[in-house]
Design a protein around this motif. Structure first.
Motif, mmCIF file in Angstrom:
data_model
loop_
_atom_site.group_PDB
_atom_site.id
_atom_site.type_symbol
_atom_site.label_atom_id
_atom_site.label_comp_id
_atom_site.label_asym_id
_atom_site.label_seq_id
_atom_site.Cartn_x
_atom_site.Cartn_y
_atom_site.Cartn_z
ATOM 1 N N GLU A 1 0.836 -1.198 0.000
ATOM 2 C CA GLU A 1 0.000 0.000 0.000
ATOM 3 C C GLU A 1 0.873 1.251 0.000
ATOM 4 N N GLY A 2 0.585 2.163 -0.933
ATOM 5 C CA GLY A 2 1.336 3.403 -1.040
ATOM 6 C C GLY A 2 2.700 3.247 -1.685
ATOM 7 N N ARG A 3 2.982 2.079 -2.210
ATOM 8 C CA ARG A 3 4.279 1.819 -2.840
ATOM 9 C C ARG A 3 4.058 1.359 -4.274
ATOM 10 N N THR A 4 5.116 1.278 -5.025
ATOM 11 C CA THR A 4 5.051 0.814 -6.400
ATOM 12 C C THR A 4 5.489 -0.636 -6.473
ATOM 13 N N THR A 5 4.608 -1.478 -6.983
ATOM 14 C CA THR A 5 4.904 -2.890 -7.168
ATOM 15 C C THR A 5 5.104 -3.150 -8.654
ATOM 16 N N THR A 6 6.163 -3.877 -8.982
ATOM 17 C CA THR A 6 6.408 -4.264 -10.367
ATOM 18 C C THR A 6 6.526 -5.775 -10.421
ATOM 19 N N THR A 7 5.775 -6.366 -11.352
ATOM 20 C CA THR A 7 5.834 -7.808 -11.576
ATOM 21 C C THR A 7 6.560 -8.054 -12.895
ATOM 22 N N ILE A 8 6.747 -9.310 -13.225
ATOM 23 C CA ILE A 8 7.397 -9.649 -14.494
ATOM 24 C C ILE A 8 6.629 -9.053 -15.670
ATOM 25 N N GLU A 9 5.300 -8.962 -15.543
ATOM 26 C CA GLU A 9 4.499 -8.378 -16.631
ATOM 27 C C GLU A 9 4.814 -6.898 -16.848
ATOM 28 N N GLY A 10 5.295 -6.224 -15.806
ATOM 29 C CA GLY A 10 5.589 -4.803 -15.903
ATOM 30 C C GLY A 10 7.064 -4.482 -16.012
ATOM 31 N N LEU A 11 7.911 -5.507 -16.141
ATOM 32 C CA LEU A 11 9.356 -5.274 -16.193
ATOM 33 C C LEU A 11 9.761 -4.405 -17.371
ATOM 34 N N ALA A 12 9.132 -4.600 -18.497
ATOM 35 C CA ALA A 12 9.488 -3.845 -19.696
ATOM 36 C C ALA A 12 8.258 -3.156 -20.274
ATOM 37 N N GLY A 13 8.494 -2.173 -21.090
ATOM 38 C CA GLY A 13 7.403 -1.500 -21.772
ATOM 39 C C GLY A 13 7.134 -2.176 -23.107
ATOM 40 N N ALA A 14 7.094 -1.384 -24.156
ATOM 41 C CA ALA A 14 6.795 -1.907 -25.491
ATOM 42 C C ALA A 14 7.897 -2.835 -26.000
ATOM 43 N N GLN A 15 9.123 -2.607 -25.554
ATOM 44 C CA GLN A 15 10.237 -3.453 -25.974
ATOM 45 C C GLN A 15 10.684 -4.319 -24.811
ATOM 46 N N LYS A 16 11.373 -5.383 -25.108
ATOM 47 C CA LYS A 16 11.875 -6.268 -24.063
ATOM 48 C C LYS A 16 12.905 -5.538 -23.205
ATOM 49 N N HIS A 17 12.917 -5.872 -21.948
ATOM 50 C CA HIS A 17 13.974 -5.413 -21.048
ATOM 51 C C HIS A 17 15.268 -6.061 -21.548
ATOM 52 N N PRO A 18 16.418 -5.395 -21.427
ATOM 53 C CA PRO A 18 17.680 -6.004 -21.872
ATOM 54 C C PRO A 18 17.927 -7.387 -21.274
ATOM 55 N N LEU A 19 17.490 -7.613 -20.058
ATOM 56 C CA LEU A 19 17.635 -8.943 -19.465
ATOM 57 C C LEU A 19 16.786 -9.966 -20.202
ATOM 58 N N GLN A 20 15.564 -9.601 -20.545
ATOM 59 C CA GLN A 20 14.697 -10.526 -21.265
ATOM 60 C C GLN A 20 15.309 -10.897 -22.614
ATOM 61 N N GLN A 21 15.892 -9.913 -23.297
ATOM 62 C CA GLN A 21 16.524 -10.191 -24.577
ATOM 63 C C GLN A 21 17.742 -11.095 -24.401
ATOM 64 N N ALA A 22 18.538 -10.825 -23.378
ATOM 65 C CA ALA A 22 19.713 -11.668 -23.111
ATOM 66 C C ALA A 22 19.277 -13.087 -22.755
ATOM 67 N N TRP A 23 18.194 -13.215 -21.998
ATOM 68 C CA TRP A 23 17.664 -14.540 -21.645
ATOM 69 C C TRP A 23 17.310 -15.314 -22.917
ATOM 70 N N LEU A 24 16.677 -14.619 -23.870
ATOM 71 C CA LEU A 24 16.315 -15.269 -25.130
ATOM 72 C C LEU A 24 17.548 -15.588 -25.966
ATOM 73 N N ASP A 25 18.460 -14.619 -26.092
ATOM 74 C CA ASP A 25 19.660 -14.810 -26.903
ATOM 75 C C ASP A 25 20.490 -16.001 -26.426
ATOM 76 N N LEU A 26 20.587 -16.172 -25.120
ATOM 77 C CA LEU A 26 21.424 -17.232 -24.555
ATOM 78 C C LEU A 26 20.626 -18.485 -24.198
ATOM 79 N N ARG A 27 19.364 -18.480 -24.554
ATOM 80 C CA ARG A 27 18.491 -19.635 -24.296
ATOM 81 C C ARG A 27 18.615 -20.119 -22.855
ATOM 82 N N VAL A 28 18.413 -19.182 -21.938
ATOM 83 C CA VAL A 28 18.558 -19.487 -20.516
ATOM 84 C C VAL A 28 17.536 -20.505 -20.026
ATOM 85 N N PRO A 29 16.236 -20.308 -20.264
ATOM 86 C CA PRO A 29 15.268 -21.207 -19.625
ATOM 87 C C PRO A 29 15.279 -22.614 -20.194
ATOM 88 N N GLN A 30 14.996 -23.543 -19.325
ATOM 89 C CA GLN A 30 14.674 -24.900 -19.762
ATOM 90 C C GLN A 30 13.195 -25.099 -19.471
#
Length: 155
Positions: A65-94
């Motif tokens: 309450e009275g604070r700003t909460t950011t979730t994964i859905e709000g991490l980036a705007g119209a473009q991917k966050h640099p971390l999200q792009q790096a995650w994709l480029d390096l195929r991080v997730p299994q």
């Protein structure tokens, strides 16, 4: 209670002691934040409160309450966050289950340490469990997003 989530004001009629995780997932439909252990041990539920990484499974919604909460859905705007792009480029997730928490923890790290060392990355990410064991790729992706050389650590 009124809280701001991903830049939008929200009014929630919930028990103030409800874990923020359940308010996000069940009340607001923001399911990117995952339930893992329910005890703040695995990091799957990591979100930002005023830019700081917190475990939503043990954080009462009243704390937002009275604070700003950011979730994964709000991490980036119209473009991917640099971390999200790096995650994709390096195929991080299994399996991908822990990745929202991993990304949110990494984003909080880069906000305070734009060019982290391996030790700083390891210390910051230590509380996030990846059952698939993609830790070296996670570190490489953080370094890529930060523009830090990775000297052969990307695979």
């Amino acid at each position: 209670m009124k809280i701001k989530i991903n830049g939008a004001d929200q009014t929630l009629d919930v028990d103030p002691e409800m874990p923020l995780l359940w308010a996000l997932r069940d009340v607001l439909g923001l399911t990117g934040t995952k339930y893992g252990c329910g005890e703040a041990l695995c990091g799957a539920c990591t979100v930002h409160l005023d830019g700081h990484a917190v475990r939503a499974c043990v954080t009462p919604v009243s704390r937002a309450e009275g604070r700003t909460t950011t979730t994964i859905e709000g991490l980036a705007g119209a473009q991917k966050h640099p971390l999200q792009q790096a995650w994709l480029d390096l195929r991080v997730p299994q399996c991908g289950f822990c990745q929202a928490g991993q990304l949110m923890t990494a984003a909080a790290l880069l906000a305070v340490k734009p060019k982290p060392t391996d030790v700083e990355i390891d210390q910051s990410m230590a509380g996030n469990i990846c059952r698939c064991g993609t830790y070296t790729r996670i570190r490489a992706a953080i370094k890529r997003a930060a523009g830090v050389s990775d000297e052969g650590n990307s695979k």
